[in-house]
Scaffold this active site. Structure first.
Site, short mmCIF file in Angstrom:
data_model
loop_
_atom_site.label_atom_id
_atom_site.label_comp_id
_atom_site.label_asym_id
_atom_site.label_seq_id
_atom_site.Cartn_x
_atom_site.Cartn_y
_atom_site.Cartn_z
CB SER A 192 52.00 27.20 55.22
OG SER A 192 51.13 26.10 55.27
CG ASP A 200 47.38 28.63 48.93
OD1 ASP A 200 47.23 27.42 49.17
OD2 ASP A 200 48.13 29.37 49.58
#
Length: 687
Positions: A457, A509
């Protein structure tokens, strides 16, 4: 839409948002009426026989029945009116404020009556039968609970933002473009909201500058939009169905010819097989390496992820053997700023299988632009690993949101820029490594080792940019960026990093597709979906809930209609109101599209870094299997709205998918850019 107008001001709610809350209120009051009525009939005689002040309880219960009937009828009327029309067609709901005013007027004597009931039940009825007294006490307490819930809902939902009065809204309709421009007061209002949301952030010059930047971006993003939060949610549900239909048509459109699907070898482990549209994969970009170094990225999150994702059953117990409680010093050898028991370090060692002696440096200092990170020696792969933690605090969220472009000084690369917040974080880590000679110390303990940088991330974005910054010094370094942010580097920088950065993205995602430009496109698509739909909002919500709970489309979801208002010779007040609301929506869409062009001319497009492996759930069978393919960066320039768009960002889900690919030896295909999507009608129509 538009926003509901009550008491000569607008509220952050629509006139079609009272269906589900109204149904719950009606059912609750009917059940309340039935239960109390039955109890009252059973114990009616006991009130007269055993209670000297029983007349007060008689009066209270009769008055309660009257109020319950009146409020249930008003609630049913509010639900019925709120169900009329579509999101844009609020003309059929124009009488709703009248019933809301009536409901509020009834609420005043209802509160007074409940207060009298409280006095009679707890003070004057002390000599009455215990059962009837308990019924009265339970009834008044339940009434206060309902009142408190209503007040909290009113404060949170209705009074969240300052509204405009009705006259200002009409003037704003006539001068929509002028009124939708960002003003200084609007920006200051957003700055106050940002400071309120991140109240725990440190109040210094850097934080003030960051909040000002966030306020300007938020004011720019939300200008020209007359939508309430539930409109946005409904638009997301509609957009999700559109995108799913598009992908279904795409899978049907592409012929199932295995001979045309390219090489059958595992492209991860066979770098000599090259697709003409993709760069050659390096020999270290293997599924085994991805699985191995993803554990380092997961371990960098420390004990919160270990006890919730890695080992949720016995995680807390298994950490006890590694923790060093009451070690409350600023540093513990090579570990800095960990908590008293060094739980984060213990979780990292348990996740990766490393010993404490393998940790060269670990710092848990966390602030805006300052991310916790580890430098460790991995004996199994003969590597020095730099693992950077992802988003886990409000300071990290602020770093994520600073999406301005920062310049990169790369020799031979033109228009080199990156996400400024993440770039500042990477530069902080680089300066720390150089100032303390951490990498030199690590390589002195592991001669001939490779340098590997990894993260997930936000940590993945910082890892990729750190790798780019260190490439001149360590040209053979490797970087595994797991689920990095979507807007990270300019296309030229992404190409520059192809030989050192391997990005891995799972399914839908949202973080790997998120950025200023993508979010602006999402806003436009939401407004388009709302503009075209002919279903009321409650049916859209029912469809979305059905799909979320059952995992498949329901009948409502299959019949989402789109179209334009039909021309007719007769125009009623409802149709005129409908035309006005739809005109307002069209102006919002026009304004947003013009603003989008302005943003695209102001902000340089950013993409994912390096080479990108996309792991997707397979649609070939009912079993949960995965496929993987190398993709181009511009594949991830559209946000996919789906139930899994958040779940696919979690690192444990990505690790499970990669491990399944390894166990089943699933071939990884090279995928070139195709124009098939342009031939697919993205509109959902009714046959």
């Amino acid at each position: 839409m538009p926003q509901l107008v009550l008491f000569n001001r607008s509220w952050n709610i629509g006139s079609d948002d009272f269906v589900f809350s109204g149904v719950v209120d009606c059912v609750l009051r009917i059940a309340w009426f039935v239960v109390v009525l039955v109890m009252y009939c059973v114990y009616n005689n006991d009130i007269d026989d055993d209670c000297s002040n029983g007349i007060y309880l008689h009066v209270y219960f009769i008055g309660l029945f009257v109020f319950l009937v009146i409020t249930a009828v008003l609630g049913a009327a509010i639900v019925h009116i709120s169900m009329q029309g579509t999101i844009a067609d609020s003309g059929k709901r124009r009488k709703l404020p009248v019933f809301l005013y009536a409901r509020l007027i009834v609420a005043v004597p209802e509160i007074v009556w409940n207060a009298l009931g409280t006095y009679w039940a707890f003070v004057t009825a002390h000599d009455c039968h215990r059962t009837i007294v308990n019924i009265a006490k339970g009834t008044v307490l339940f009434g206060w609970v309902v009142l408190i819930i209503c007040v909290i809902a009113g404060v949170i939902i209705y009074n969240l933002y300052t509204g405009k009065n009705k006259k200002q809204m009409r003037i704003g309709m006539r001068s929509f473009r002028r009124g939708s421009r960002r003003t200084f007061s609007h920006t200051k209002q957003w700055e106050k909201r940002c400071k309120c949301m991140f109240i725990c952030a440190r109040d210094d010059d850097r934080s003030t500058s960051v909040f000002s930047t966030l306020a300007e971006l938020s004011a720019d993003y939300f200008k020209g939009v007359d939508l309430v939060p539930t409109d946005v949610i409904a638009g997301l549900i509609l957009l999700s169905r559109q995108q799913e239909r598009k992908r279904q048509q795409l899978r049907i459109y592409i012929p199932d010819d295995k001979e045309k699907k390219g090489p059958t070898e595992d492209m991860v482990d066979a770098p000599d097989v090259i697709c003409e549209c993709l760069p050659a994969q390096r020999d270290w970009m293997t599924l085994n390496n991805m699985s191995h170094f993803l554990k380092f990225a997961i371990g960098s999150y420390g004990w919160p992820f270990y006890v919730t994702l890695v080992n949720p059953v016995l995680g807390a117990c298994s950490l006890c053997s590694q923790c060093k409680c009451f070690s409350c010093r600023d540093d513990q050898g090579s570990v800095f700023k960990d908590n008293c028991c060094m739980c984060n370090t213990a979780a990292f060692k348990k996740t990766t299988g490393l010993r404490h002696d393998d940790i060269v440096y670990a710092c848990f200092k966390n602030d805006i632009y300052e991310l916790p990170f580890y430098v460790v020696i991995d004996r199994d792969s003969n590597s020095v690993v730099v693992a950077i933690r992802g988003t886990l605090s409000l300071q990290d969220v602020i770093t994520d949101l600073v999406i301005e472009r920062g310049n990169l000084d790369i020799t031979g690369v033109l228009c080199a820029c990156a996400h400024n917040g993440i770039l500042q974080s990477a530069m902080y880590i680089k300066q720390t490594l150089e100032k303390k000679a951490i990498l030199e110390t690590a390589f002195s303990q592991a001669e001939g080792a490779d340098l590997v940088i990894t993260g997930h991330s936000l940590g993945a974005g910082a890892a990729a940019l750190l790798a780019i910054l260190l490439k001149p010094t360590y040209p053979k370094l490797k970087c595994f960026a797991f689920s990095p942010p979507g807007e990270l580097v300019s296309p030229a920088v992404s190409k520059y990093a192809e030989d050192i950065v391997c990005s891995v993205v799972l399914g839908d995602d949202i973080i790997s597709r998120q950025g200023m430009l993508m979010m602006d496109d999402l806003k436009i698509n939401i407004i388009k979906s709302i503009h075209e739909t002919r279903l009321p909002k409650y049916q859209i919500f029912a469809s979305g809930c059905w799909r979320m709970c059952c995992g498949r489309a329901g009948t409502l979801d299959e019949n989402i209609e789109y179209g334009h208002i039909e021309n007719g010779s007769t125009k009623t007040k409802d149709s005129n109101k409908y035309e006005m609301n739809r005109c307002s929506l069209e102006m919002s869409l026009t304004e947003c599209m013009a603003h989008s062009q302005q943003i695209k001319s102001t902000y340089q497009p950013l993409v994912l870094p390096g080479q990108i492996l996309h792991v997707e759930p397979s649609h070939d069978s009912g079993d949960e299997t995965f496929t993987a393919a190398w993709k181009l960066p511009d594949t991830f320039t559209e946000i996919i709205v789906s139930p899994d768009m958040l779940a696919h960002h979690f690192p444990d889900a990505l690790l499970d998918a990669i491990d399944e690919l390894r166990e089943k030896n699933t071939p990884v295909q090279p995928v070139s850019r195709t124009k098939v999507e342009d031939k697919i009608d993205t509109r959902i129509t009714v046959e």
